[in-house]
Design an enzyme around this catalytic site. Structure first.
Site, PDB file in Angstrom:
ATOM      1  N   PHE A 186     -91.188  -3.095  -4.875  1.00 21.33           N
ATOM      2  CA  PHE A 186     -91.973  -4.189  -3.938  1.00 21.33           C
ATOM      3  C   PHE A 186     -91.099  -4.361  -2.730  1.00 21.33           C
ATOM      4  CE2 PHE A 186     -92.012  -8.289  -2.013  1.00 21.33           C
ATOM      5  CZ  PHE A 186     -93.185  -9.046  -2.313  1.00 21.33           C
ATOM      6  N   GLU A 187     -91.966  -4.206  -1.481  1.00 21.75           N
ATOM      7  CA  GLU A 187     -91.524  -4.246  -0.193  1.00 21.75           C
ATOM      8  C   GLU A 187     -92.550  -5.071   0.564  1.00 21.75           C
ATOM      9  OE1 GLU A 187     -90.145  -0.513   1.278  1.00 21.75           O
ATOM     10  OE2 GLU A 187     -88.063  -1.163   0.900  1.00 21.75           O
ATOM     11  N   ILE A 188     -92.170  -6.035   1.375  1.00 19.94           N
ATOM     12  CA  ILE A 188     -93.072  -6.287   2.611  1.00 19.94           C
ATOM     13  C   ILE A 188     -92.104  -6.105   3.593  1.00 19.94           C
ATOM     14  CG2 ILE A 188     -94.499  -8.037   3.609  1.00 19.94           C
ATOM     15  CD1 ILE A 188     -95.073  -9.155   0.835  1.00 19.94           C
ATOM     16  N   HIS A 221     -82.778   1.877   2.418  1.00 16.82           N
ATOM     17  CA  HIS A 221     -83.484   0.514   3.245  1.00 16.82           C
ATOM     18  C   HIS A 221     -82.588  -0.480   3.256  1.00 16.82           C
ATOM     19  CE1 HIS A 221     -87.986   2.127   2.867  1.00 16.82           C
ATOM     20  NE2 HIS A 221     -87.215   2.902   3.682  1.00 16.82           N
TER      21      HIS A 221
END
Ligand code: GDP
Ligand code: MN
Length: 336
Positions: free
Chosen positions: A235-237, A272
């Site tokens: 999950f990444e936004i 990241h």
């Protein structure tokens, strides 16, 4: 309803007052999934779940990427459960495969060692290709050039609550770069030399370190060692302009040149996480408590009562990962 609402004034807590069907603006964003043709059943499940809980009302375009051409079956099955725009793309070969300059003998020895130590995906080259692609290449794909924001979605993930606000606009309005729902420890065996490489990079490029960075989340001893905390990147936004910027571009190239994606098994999550935590101010990283999310075997369920009821959440808060022994929420909390 007879009214329109300015998207720039609506936050998560306004969900009931302002149905977001009234919003006047969308962000420059897409929902992004990397998948194999064989993932089709699980890809359809994720799409259905996010469309039902969020995108039905917002209509963001979906982008699917694969290093092989998507099959007609995949395209048909996925398009069939999406009412808005869908784009299918192929990853350029040079963004995916193990580069020629990697010493295959050394890479093989690294894989064998991780297999012996029973590390998950320890022997897999394709998993390493995927981690390197997600670390340093996806945002360079021609299809993604038109977008600033992406929401990473994987096959067979769950969204347990209605998402009645626009997370992209929320991030835009609050000057956020990166958002997560679950944070945990990485396996040390997959990244034995990563932190030393990061420290070398920072020594040579101190100008990229943000004044109010989140080093306190990554390290318990002022930066001497890495505590293995990272944001779980399935999950990444996030804002792709950060990945495209000078600091991250130099950082990724520096890491990549060491061969650590293949000689070890560096994940895109620690890469990241370390980059945003060091090169952005800590208030540019956001934890979305409102977004109930599950990727096997872990679930994040909103801790706030209002978020849980307003979101009509279906998850069990007792099972929420936030304060599991393996969670890094404590490290996150201590820098707030
Ligand atoms: P895990 O979550 O770490 O167990 O890894 P996954 O198997 O879920 O892979 C992460 C993401 O990369 C998912 O979206 C997968 O569909 C995708 N993925 C993994 N390996 C490959 C691959 O070889 N080709 C493609 N096209 N996608 C892959
Ligand atoms: Mn996964």
């Amino acid at each position: 309803w007879g009214q329109t609402v300015n998207a720039d004034t609506v936050g998560p807590n306004d969900a009931l007052k302002y149905p977001d069907s009234l919003l006047t603006r969308r962000a420059n964003a897409c929902l992004l999934m990397l998948a194999r043709n064989s993932d089709v059943n699980d890809a359809v499940k994720s799409v259905r779940r996010l469309e039902d809980r969020f995108n039905r009302k917002f209509g963001y375009p979906w982008v699917f990427l694969n290093e092989e051409p998507f099959s007609d079956e995949f395209k048909m099955r996925v398009s069939n459960v999406i009412s808005g725009e869908v784009i299918f793309g192929q990853v350029p070969q040079e963004h995916w495969h193990q580069p020629d300059w990697i010493d295959e003998e050394k890479a093989k020895a690294g894989r064998d060692k991780l297999v012996q130590d029973h590390v998950i995906y320890g022997g897999s080259v394709s998993y390493r290709n995927m981690c390197r692609f997600n670390s340093g290449f996806f945002y360079r794909h021609p299809i993604l050039q038109q977008f600033k924001w992406y929401w990473r979605v994987e096959p067979d993930v769950h969204f347990h609550c209605d998402i009645d606000f626009d997370p992209f606009l929320y991030m835009e309005r609050h000057n956020k770069t990166y958002a997560f729902t679950i944070t945990m420890y990485e396996y040390h065996a997959t990244i034995p030399t990563l932190w030393d490489t990061v420290k070398d990079f920072v020594k040579e490029n101190p100008q990229y370190v943000a004044q109010d960075n989140a080093l306190g989340y990554l390290s318990d001893d002022g930066g001497k060692s890495y505590n293995l905390c990272h944001f779980w990147s399935n999950f990444e936004i996030a804002d792709m302009d950060f990945w495209r910027g000078e600091a991250y571009t130099k950082f990724f190239d520096y890491l990549d040149r060491t061969g650590g994606f293949y000689y070890e098994r560096w994940g895109d999550a620690p890469v990241h996480s370390i980059a945003v935590a060091l090169f952005q101010n800590k208030d540019q990283i956001h934890f979305f408590d409102e977004i109930g999310y599950e990727h096997n075997p872990y679930v994040h369920c909103p801790s706030g009562q209002a978020a849980y009821t307003q979101g009509k959440c279906a998850c069990d808060r007792q099972r929420s990962f936030d304060y599991d022994g393996y969670s890094c929420m404590r490290q996150w909390d201590r820098i707030q």
